[in-house]
Design a protein around this motif. Structure first.
Motif, PDB file in Angstrom:
ATOM      1  N   TYR A   8      46.415  49.976  29.865  1.00 27.08           N
ATOM      2  CA  TYR A   8      46.645  48.582  30.245  1.00 27.08           C
ATOM      3  C   TYR A   8      47.537  48.450  31.476  1.00 27.08           C
TER       4      TYR A   8
ATOM      5  N   GLN B  52      46.116  46.395  34.400  1.00 24.41           N
ATOM      6  CA  GLN B  52      46.075  44.966  34.085  1.00 24.41           C
ATOM      7  C   GLN B  52      47.461  44.344  34.194  1.00 24.41           C
ATOM      8  N   LEU B  53      48.473  45.032  33.680  1.00 22.08           N
ATOM      9  CA  LEU B  53      49.837  44.519  33.757  1.00 22.08           C
ATOM     10  C   LEU B  53      50.287  44.364  35.213  1.00 22.08           C
TER      11      LEU B  53
ATOM     12  N   LEU C  55      47.948  40.648  26.463  1.00 21.72           N
ATOM     13  CA  LEU C  55      46.878  41.462  27.045  1.00 21.72           C
ATOM     14  C   LEU C  55      45.509  40.808  26.912  1.00 21.72           C
TER      15      LEU C  55
ATOM     16  N   PRO D  27      46.733  36.498  29.638  1.00 23.80           N
ATOM     17  CA  PRO D  27      47.054  37.784  30.278  1.00 23.80           C
ATOM     18  C   PRO D  27      47.536  37.563  31.710  1.00 23.80           C
ATOM     19  N   THR D  28      48.538  38.277  32.183  1.00 19.16           N
ATOM     20  CA  THR D  28      49.384  39.207  31.440  1.00 19.16           C
ATOM     21  C   THR D  28      50.822  38.694  31.472  1.00 19.16           C
TER      22      THR D  28
ATOM     23  N   SER E 118      50.965  34.506  34.788  1.00 10.62           N
ATOM     24  CA  SER E 118      49.746  35.013  34.163  1.00 10.62           C
ATOM     25  C   SER E 118      48.713  35.321  35.241  1.00 10.62           C
TER      26      SER E 118
END
Length: 234
Positions: A8, A11-12, A58, A81-82, A172
């Motif tokens: 992840y 994505q973070l 997430l 997210p995120t 986000s």
């Protein structure tokens, strides 16, 4: 589990706070975390709970606010997210100031409170990075308060749609399809469901948005921005 959590990281890094902190702090947060699933309608935590750590969303959406015994809501934001949440109680040591309610099935990364306390005892300079996270949200809160006092109902609705779609100024991820019910949206900007529905139908009739049950898709960001400024839409 650790390799799944590491997956992840990209994505973070989409959102500016995690991307901007030192690499060793990024590593530490992932190394001292676990994945938690929350079912739709359940609370990740509730107002009055003691501090248990930080969370990063997430998947799914969490409503941040308070639901009182008679069902009335005071909602501040719907985060996806995120977004990182939970830092207020980390600073003041007081109970959680609001509920975190799952609007959909939600997956969160939970960074354990004990690990954070150890980190900050060993490296107190890192408090500054968590302060940046809280300051980012305070800025958004000020903007929201101003819009509630200065803008018309139609402008408030358009502005809030843009704010949610824009990831609350980088808290986000950006998105064009918002998983949010009309009554929830209305509660966030102090409008009745009927007024909210009327304003949304007006935007839909102009091709600016499209509506489905529990979902709003923005079709024309430029014209929605014009609506938020009170400008005529053509």
């Amino acid at each position: 589990m650790h390799s799944e959590i590491q997956s992840y990281r990209p994505q973070l890094a989409v959102t500016q706070w995690y991307r901007g902190i030192p690499a060793d702090l990024q590593d530490y947060l992932l190394a001292h975390s676990s994945l938690v699933r929350v079912g739709k309608g359940q609370r990740l935590y509730k107002r009055g709970d003691s501090f248990s750590g930080l969370y990063a969303i997430l998947d799914g959406a969490l409503a941040m606010g308070t639901v009182v015994a008679d069902g009335r809501e005071a909602l501040h934001a719907v985060l996806g997210p995120t977004a990182w949440i939970g830092e207020i109680s980390m600073f003041d040591g007081l109970p959680r100031p609001h509920d975190a309610l799952a609007m959909t099935n939600v997956l969160v990364l939970h960074v354990h409170g004990s690990a954070l306390k150890k980190l900050l005892a060993d490296k107190p300079a890192y408090w500054a990075y968590f302060g940046m996270l809280m300051a980012q949200k305070i800025r958004v809160s000020f903007e929201n308060n101003e819009s509630m006092q200065l803008l018309s109902a139609a402008q408030r609705l358009a502005s809030r749609l843009l704010l949610i779609a824009g990831g609350y100024s980088g808290i986000s991820q950006t998105q064009s399809t918002l998983k949010i019910a009309q009554d929830t949206l209305g509660s966030m900007i102090s409008l009745t469901r009927q007024t909210t529905n009327l304003l949304l139908k007006n935007l839909e009739g102009q091709g600016i948005i499209s509506l489905k049950v529990g979902e709003i898709t923005i079709r024309d960001f430029e014209r929605l921005r014009a609506a938020s400024l009170g400008n005529a839409i053509h």
